[in-house]
Design an enzyme around this catalytic site. Structure first.
Site, PDB file in Angstrom:
ATOM      1  N   CYS A 173       0.618  -1.284   0.202  1.00  0.00           N
ATOM      2  CA  CYS A 173       0.081  -0.087  -0.067  1.00  0.00           C
ATOM      3  C   CYS A 173       0.992   1.306   0.165  1.00  0.00           C
ATOM      4  CB  CYS A 173      -0.973   0.065   1.249  1.00  0.00           C
ATOM      5  SG  CYS A 173      -2.147  -1.632   1.265  1.00  0.00           S
ATOM      6  N   HIS A 307      -2.323   7.755   6.555  1.00  0.00           N
ATOM      7  CA  HIS A 307      -2.795   6.458   6.062  1.00  0.00           C
ATOM      8  C   HIS A 307      -4.290   5.874   6.342  1.00  0.00           C
ATOM      9  CE1 HIS A 307      -2.056   2.752   4.059  1.00  0.00           C
ATOM     10  NE2 HIS A 307      -2.148   2.005   5.172  1.00  0.00           N
ATOM     11  N   GLU A 318      -0.539   5.008  13.877  1.00  0.00           N
ATOM     12  CA  GLU A 318      -0.457   5.974  13.333  1.00  0.00           C
ATOM     13  C   GLU A 318      -0.493   7.242  14.324  1.00  0.00           C
ATOM     14  OE1 GLU A 318      -0.992   8.262   9.111  1.00  0.00           O
ATOM     15  OE2 GLU A 318      -2.437   6.673   9.685  1.00  0.00           O
ATOM     16  N   LYS A 339      -9.422   8.104   3.221  1.00  0.00           N
ATOM     17  CA  LYS A 339      -9.813   6.713   2.786  1.00  0.00           C
ATOM     18  C   LYS A 339     -11.519   6.631   3.213  1.00  0.00           C
ATOM     19  CE  LYS A 339      -5.573   4.277   2.792  1.00  0.00           C
ATOM     20  NZ  LYS A 339      -4.504   5.195   3.031  1.00  0.00           N
ATOM     21  N   HIS A 344      -9.694   2.337   0.610  1.00  0.00           N
ATOM     22  CA  HIS A 344      -8.537   1.894   0.534  1.00  0.00           C
ATOM     23  C   HIS A 344      -8.017   1.760  -0.970  1.00  0.00           C
ATOM     24  CE1 HIS A 344      -4.250   1.075   1.246  1.00  0.00           C
ATOM     25  NE2 HIS A 344      -4.523   0.385   2.234  1.00  0.00           N
ATOM     26  N   PHE A 402       1.545  -3.477   4.159  1.00  0.00           N
ATOM     27  CA  PHE A 402       1.831  -4.982   4.408  1.00  0.00           C
ATOM     28  C   PHE A 402       3.241  -5.117   4.241  1.00  0.00           C
ATOM     29  CE2 PHE A 402      -2.358  -7.254   3.850  1.00  0.00           C
ATOM     30  CZ  PHE A 402      -3.045  -6.357   5.027  1.00  0.00           C
TER      31      PHE A 402
END
Length: 415
Positions: A173, A307, A318, A339, A344, A402
């Site tokens: 991502c 994110h 985060e 998002k 996403h 990931f």
């Protein structure tokens, strides 16, 4: 060990500007559409109707408005019919970026740097279905060939009539952000004077089913990043591409700068394959690295496009990272996750969210984190829950993937 450019005594970094941008996502098909959606604070989730979701817990996603009668430029009708959904998204964004920058001539030395996570997965799905069903071989070689991400990049270049030095970055991502960051380094170091960079991913059945099997998707289909009771993410699709130039190239072409890219940081989190470190250690390093390269302190950042996936572990990590990185100054920094409005976009997320930072700076607009009912106590910053006007000069975007990939980019109003 060879020194990095910043450590070489005679190295004079070049300034890097964005002179063109193109985007498509569930929020819109161009900059104007995205700005209108950001101002309205709208959600963009609907039931998926182009692959089977009948067996999935979740049946909705952020779907881009991709018309069947799309412009295919220099491709033949047959070639255009063979384009998968991801390639069409990438073509749309690349053509728009070149038009925005008034870039007619792309030399073979130009960089074409593209980030993706799923690539041409629908082509792989088709190959598997045919092979599993009856072992039919007709057309299978073509599917194997077109499954490769560089084929998608090649199709876009053929359509738009140029040939450039192509680099595909597949870093989960963070892919789109890494692609922009790599192009930035290429220009900043003097290796290139102009590059096209960004990211894309399209919705497809295998990826959607995989995230659903992981129970990573919000059962309601509506993500609530930074909400105390958040329960998962939503998937989306889209693409964003940028024309990046050195100051010299920009002036020679008479191009108009949209924003300046002034910092890029990246770090790896080895904590877990899919889970971030609870304190967001790598996120702290990527934000710190971006600030160091930009010559800035955290207090100079006006807005962070986080994110912010809406998963229980990501958002608190985060939030902790932002507080650790900025300290007491975190209270003055506005933060949101877009998002929440479109889902996403996987490999395209960092690119679209960079484009949203550009739009926020140009329109003096703070995008909102939608769908929040009660903010998580870990949010010790200005969590933007409704879109509002604000004086913005510098924006930072975070992208985490990931495998522990972390990337941060800093953008500043051009001056």
């Amino acid at each position: 060990m060879q020194n990095s450019p910043d450590s070489t005594q005679n190295f004079i970094p070049r300034r890097v500007f964005i002179t063109g941008t193109g985007m498509i996502s569930p929020m819109g098909t161009d900059s104007a559409g995205h700005v209108a959606s950001l101002r309205a604070g709208e959600n963009h989730f609907r039931e998926i109707d182009f692959f089977d979701v009948s067996k999935q817990r979740v049946k909705t996603a952020g779907v881009a408005d991709l018309a069947d009668d799309f412009e295919h430029f220099m491709l033949s009708e047959r070639e255009a019919r063979g384009l998968d959904r991801g390639t069409r998204l990438l073509l749309h964004a690349t053509a728009q970026a070149m038009n925005s920058a008034k870039l007619d001539n792309v030399s073979p030395e130009t960089g074409f740097i593209v980030g993706t996570s799923a690539g041409a997965m629908p082509v792989g799905e088709e190959y598997y279905k045919i092979a599993a069903r009856d072992g039919e071989r007709r057309g299978q070689f073509r599917r194997v060939e077109n499954y490769q991400a560089q084929r998608q990049a090649g199709a876009v270049q053929r359509a738009l009539g140029f040939r450039a030095q192509t680099l595909i970055i597949s870093n989960a991502c963070a892919s789109g952000a890494n692609a922009i960051g790599h192009a930035y380094h290429q220009i900043r170091s003097g290796r290139k004077s102009l590059a096209l960079a960004g990211g894309y991913d399209a919705l497809c059945q295998l990826v959607f089913a995989g995230f659903d099997a992981l129970q990573a998707l919000a059962e309601s289909g509506i993500p609530r990043p930074f909400d105390a009771a958040r329960d998962g993410l939503a998937l989306g699709e889209g693409a964003a591409m940028f024309v990046l130039e050195s100051e010299e190239s920009m002036l020679d072409r008479g191009a108009v700068p949209l924003v300046e890219i002034c910092g890029y940081g990246m770090a790896t989190d080895l904590h877990h394959l899919t889970q971030p470190h609870p304190e967001g250690n790598a996120a702290v390093r990527s934000m710190t690295g971006a600030c160091r390269q930009a010559g800035m302190e955290p207090r100079e950042i006006d807005y962070i496009n986080s994110h912010g996936t809406g998963t229980p572990l990501n958002d608190v990590a985060e939030a902790n990272a932002i507080t650790e990185w900025a300290g007491e100054d975190a209270k003055q920094i506005s933060v949101s996750s877009t998002k929440s409005a479109m889902g996403h976009l996987l490999g395209g997320a960092g690119a679209i969210e960079s484009a949203i930072c550009l739009l926020a700076l140009k329109n003096q607009l703070l995008p909102a984190s939608l769908n929040i009912r009660e903010a998580d106590p870990a949010c010790r910053f200005d969590l933007v829950r409704e879109p509002r006007e604000a004086a913005l000069n510098v924006a930072l975007t975070n992208s985490f993937g990931f495998g522990g990939s972390n990337a941060s980019l800093i953008f500043r109003n051009a001056s």
